[in-house]
Design a protein around this motif. Structure first.
Motif, PDB file in Angstrom:
ATOM      1  N   UNK A   6       0.827  -1.210   0.000  1.00  0.00           N
ATOM      2  CA  UNK A   6       0.000   0.000   0.000  1.00  0.00           C
ATOM      3  C   UNK A   6       0.863   1.263   0.000  1.00  0.00           C
ATOM      4  N   UNK A   7       1.964   1.241   0.726  1.00  0.00           N
ATOM      5  CA  UNK A   7       2.886   2.379   0.730  1.00  0.00           C
ATOM      6  C   UNK A   7       3.476   2.589  -0.662  1.00  0.00           C
ATOM      7  N   UNK A   8       3.962   1.506  -1.265  1.00  0.00           N
ATOM      8  CA  UNK A   8       4.605   1.611  -2.574  1.00  0.00           C
ATOM      9  C   UNK A   8       3.642   2.093  -3.649  1.00  0.00           C
ATOM     10  N   UNK A   9       2.396   1.680  -3.561  1.00  0.00           N
ATOM     11  CA  UNK A   9       1.419   2.053  -4.580  1.00  0.00           C
ATOM     12  C   UNK A   9       0.781   3.414  -4.319  1.00  0.00           C
ATOM     13  N   UNK A  10       1.127   4.040  -3.191  1.00  0.00           N
ATOM     14  CA  UNK A  10       0.587   5.357  -2.880  1.00  0.00           C
ATOM     15  C   UNK A  10      -0.815   5.338  -2.310  1.00  0.00           C
ATOM     16  N   UNK A  11      -1.311   4.159  -1.938  1.00  0.00           N
ATOM     17  CA  UNK A  11      -2.647   4.061  -1.354  1.00  0.00           C
ATOM     18  C   UNK A  11      -2.649   4.350   0.141  1.00  0.00           C
ATOM     19  N   UNK A  12      -1.453   4.454   0.725  1.00  0.00           N
ATOM     20  CA  UNK A  12      -1.334   4.657   2.172  1.00  0.00           C
ATOM     21  C   UNK A  12      -0.135   5.550   2.435  1.00  0.00           C
ATOM     22  N   UNK A  13      -0.354   6.600   3.211  1.00  0.00           N
ATOM     23  CA  UNK A  13       0.738   7.472   3.634  1.00  0.00           C
ATOM     24  C   UNK A  13       1.167   7.033   5.031  1.00  0.00           C
ATOM     25  N   UNK A  14       2.474   6.919   5.262  1.00  0.00           N
ATOM     26  CA  UNK A  14       2.935   6.409   6.558  1.00  0.00           C
ATOM     27  C   UNK A  14       2.720   7.428   7.674  1.00  0.00           C
ATOM     28  N   UNK A  15       2.579   6.901   8.880  1.00  0.00           N
ATOM     29  CA  UNK A  15       2.579   7.767  10.055  1.00  0.00           C
ATOM     30  C   UNK A  15       3.973   8.365  10.174  1.00  0.00           C
ATOM     31  N   UNK A  16       4.101   9.413  10.959  1.00  0.00           N
ATOM     32  CA  UNK A  16       5.410  10.034  11.140  1.00  0.00           C
ATOM     33  C   UNK A  16       6.420   9.054  11.750  1.00  0.00           C
ATOM     34  N   UNK A  17       6.059   8.282  12.780  1.00  0.00           N
ATOM     35  CA  UNK A  17       7.023   7.311  13.306  1.00  0.00           C
ATOM     36  C   UNK A  17       7.450   6.281  12.260  1.00  0.00           C
ATOM     37  N   UNK A  18       6.513   5.823  11.428  1.00  0.00           N
ATOM     38  CA  UNK A  18       6.869   4.859  10.386  1.00  0.00           C
ATOM     39  C   UNK A  18       7.763   5.509   9.338  1.00  0.00           C
ATOM     40  N   UNK A  19       7.498   6.745   8.986  1.00  0.00           N
ATOM     41  CA  UNK A  19       8.352   7.459   8.021  1.00  0.00           C
ATOM     42  C   UNK A  19       9.779   7.567   8.548  1.00  0.00           C
ATOM     43  N   UNK A  20       9.930   7.857   9.830  1.00  0.00           N
ATOM     44  CA  UNK A  20      11.271   7.922  10.429  1.00  0.00           C
ATOM     45  C   UNK A  20      11.950   6.546  10.395  1.00  0.00           C
ATOM     46  N   UNK A  21      11.188   5.490  10.658  1.00  0.00           N
ATOM     47  CA  UNK A  21      11.749   4.141  10.614  1.00  0.00           C
ATOM     48  C   UNK A  21      12.201   3.790   9.205  1.00  0.00           C
ATOM     49  N   UNK A  22      11.386   4.122   8.217  1.00  0.00           N
ATOM     50  CA  UNK A  22      11.743   3.867   6.818  1.00  0.00           C
ATOM     51  C   UNK A  22      13.030   4.604   6.472  1.00  0.00           C
ATOM     52  N   UNK A  23      13.114   5.866   6.860  1.00  0.00           N
ATOM     53  CA  UNK A  23      14.316   6.655   6.580  1.00  0.00           C
ATOM     54  C   UNK A  23      15.543   6.026   7.236  1.00  0.00           C
ATOM     55  N   UNK A  24      15.382   5.549   8.465  1.00  0.00           N
ATOM     56  CA  UNK A  24      16.508   4.929   9.174  1.00  0.00           C
ATOM     57  C   UNK A  24      16.949   3.637   8.481  1.00  0.00           C
ATOM     58  N   UNK A  25      15.997   2.815   8.048  1.00  0.00           N
ATOM     59  CA  UNK A  25      16.319   1.553   7.374  1.00  0.00           C
ATOM     60  C   UNK A  25      17.138   1.807   6.110  1.00  0.00           C
ATOM     61  N   UNK A  26      16.781   2.857   5.370  1.00  0.00           N
ATOM     62  CA  UNK A  26      17.491   3.158   4.122  1.00  0.00           C
ATOM     63  C   UNK A  26      18.631   4.160   4.311  1.00  0.00           C
ATOM     64  N   UNK A  27      18.832   4.621   5.537  1.00  0.00           N
ATOM     65  CA  UNK A  27      19.888   5.579   5.848  1.00  0.00           C
ATOM     66  C   UNK A  27      19.769   6.838   4.976  1.00  0.00           C
ATOM     67  N   UNK A  28      18.527   7.342   4.894  1.00  0.00           N
ATOM     68  CA  UNK A  28      18.224   8.554   4.126  1.00  0.00           C
ATOM     69  C   UNK A  28      17.358   9.468   4.971  1.00  0.00           C
ATOM     70  N   UNK A  29      17.198  10.698   4.498  1.00  0.00           N
ATOM     71  CA  UNK A  29      16.267  11.621   5.149  1.00  0.00           C
ATOM     72  C   UNK A  29      14.860  11.321   4.628  1.00  0.00           C
ATOM     73  N   UNK A  30      13.854  11.611   5.446  1.00  0.00           N
ATOM     74  CA  UNK A  30      12.466  11.397   5.027  1.00  0.00           C
ATOM     75  C   UNK A  30      12.196  12.077   3.697  1.00  0.00           C
TER      76      UNK A  30
END
Length: 64
Positions: free
Chosen positions: A32-56
């Motif tokens: 759902x995230x990849x297809x744009x049907x779901x926008x992540x919560x702020x905590x999830x966005x931070x986790x995603x950024x940390x996993x990929x070692x990038x900024x949100x």
């Protein structure tokens, strides 16, 4: 919101299930995230950024 999740995941040769494990979410959530049907919560966005070692803002951008 647009995102680069699919491209980032592909660069690492991860499946959606692999990324879901890294993020502690379901594979359906990753889909759902990849297809744009779901926008992540702020905590999830931070986790995603940390996993990929990038900024949100390097991963997500507003729809234009």
């Amino acid at each position: 919101m647009k995102n680069k999740l699919k491209e980032l995941r592909a660069e690492r040769r991860w499946t959606q299930a692999d990324l879901a494990r890294e993020l502690d979410v379901s594979r359906q959530t990753v889909n759902a995230l990849e297809s744009g049907r779901y926008d992540p919560s702020l905590p999830l966005a931070f986790t995603i950024a940390k996993v990929f070692d990038l900024r949100i803002e390097d991963i997500f951008s507003p729809d234009e």
